[in-house]
Write a protein that holds these residues in place. Structure first.
Motif, PDB file in Angstrom:
ATOM      1  N   LYS A  16       0.831  -1.206   0.000  1.00 53.70           N
ATOM      2  CA  LYS A  16       0.000   0.000   0.000  1.00 53.70           C
ATOM      3  C   LYS A  16       0.861   1.249   0.000  1.00 53.70           C
ATOM      4  CE  LYS A  16      -3.501   2.426   2.734  1.00 53.70           C
ATOM      5  NZ  LYS A  16      -4.294   2.420   3.995  1.00 53.70           N
ATOM      6  N   GLU A  40       1.194   4.538  -2.570  1.00 53.17           N
ATOM      7  CA  GLU A  40       1.024   5.907  -2.074  1.00 53.17           C
ATOM      8  C   GLU A  40       2.236   6.766  -2.416  1.00 53.17           C
ATOM      9  OE1 GLU A  40       0.355   5.402   2.060  1.00 53.17           O
ATOM     10  OE2 GLU A  40      -1.767   4.836   1.842  1.00 53.17           O
ATOM     11  N   LYS A  54       2.443  10.064  -4.780  1.00 52.84           N
ATOM     12  CA  LYS A  54       3.006  11.296  -4.224  1.00 52.84           C
ATOM     13  C   LYS A  54       4.125  11.827  -5.118  1.00 52.84           C
ATOM     14  CE  LYS A  54       3.625  11.158   0.178  1.00 52.84           C
ATOM     15  NZ  LYS A  54       4.224  10.829   1.513  1.00 52.84           N
TER      16      LYS A  54
END
Length: 217
Positions: free
Chosen positions: A198, A202, A206
């Motif tokens: 996960k 992310e 970003k």
């Protein structure tokens, strides 16, 4: 972890410097506005210098903000690496200790005391001789199972009470009887590949947002 500790120290230092820059900027802003009004807009050299100083403080705080974001991103990446290598380290320790313990167990089983074997044999014969429920009791427990449980309990109790003489255990001393300490490692990432998966997504999102922002600047 040495890398992580260095980054952590850099983040703490940068946050302290950013806080100082913000406070200096606020102080310079208040002082400048007061002087500016008292001089009725007459920009003296001193006032111009103060104006430059408050801009420098503001920009410095912004630079530290950006630096902290980059350091935290780097810290996150290094923590993922630490979780990965930590898991390998723990598994390697577990494998080494298990292999050694199994080898010692097998060696001991090949060299059981004849006195112990004789006593177990006699005990088993005794249990069979006194067995009354073999064909009538649905809850009947075989003599072999009873003896295995009793012998196992005696051995485990004695093993629990025993203490290893580490001076006489060079291999165990080298491997270590406890799981390696992973001080500072994020245990959630260490124990959850799903959490790392996960976090990877992310971080990718970003990074894409950052690159897009920079291309538009």
């Amino acid at each position: 972890m040495m890398k992580i500790n260095d980054i952590t120290a850099a983040i703490a230092r940068s946050k302290k410097e950013r806080k100082a820059a913000i406070e200096n900027g606020k102080e310079a802003e208040t002082s400048w506005r007061t002087r500016f009004r008292s001089l009725r807009g007459n920009l003296t050299d001193e006032l111009r210098a103060q104006h430059s100083q408050r801009i420098v403080s503001r920009e410095l705080a912004e630079e530290f903000t950006g630096l902290i974001e980059e350091l935290e991103f780097e810290h996150e990446g290094e923590m993922m690496k630490a979780a990965g290598t930590g898991r390998v380290y723990v598994n390697a320790h577990n494998t080494a200790f298990t292999q050694y313990a199994e080898g010692q167990w097998e060696a001991a089983m090949r060299n059981l005391s004849p006195t112990l074997i004789r006593a177990v044999r006699l005990k088993l014969l005794s249990l069979r001789l006194n067995d009354r429920g073999r064909h009538t009791d649905p809850q009947h427990v075989e003599p072999e199972a009873i003896l295995a449980r009793e012998v196992g309990k005696v051995l485990v109790d004695k093993a629990e009470a025993a203490r290893l003489d580490m001076d006489a255990e060079p291999v165990v001393s080298e491997i270590g009887v406890h799981r390696p300490a992973l001080t500072g490692v994020d245990m959630r990432l260490l124990n959850s590949p799903a959490a790392i998966h996960k976090l990877v997504h992310e971080r990718k999102a970003k990074l894409e947002r950052k690159q897009q922002k920079e291309s538009q600047a």
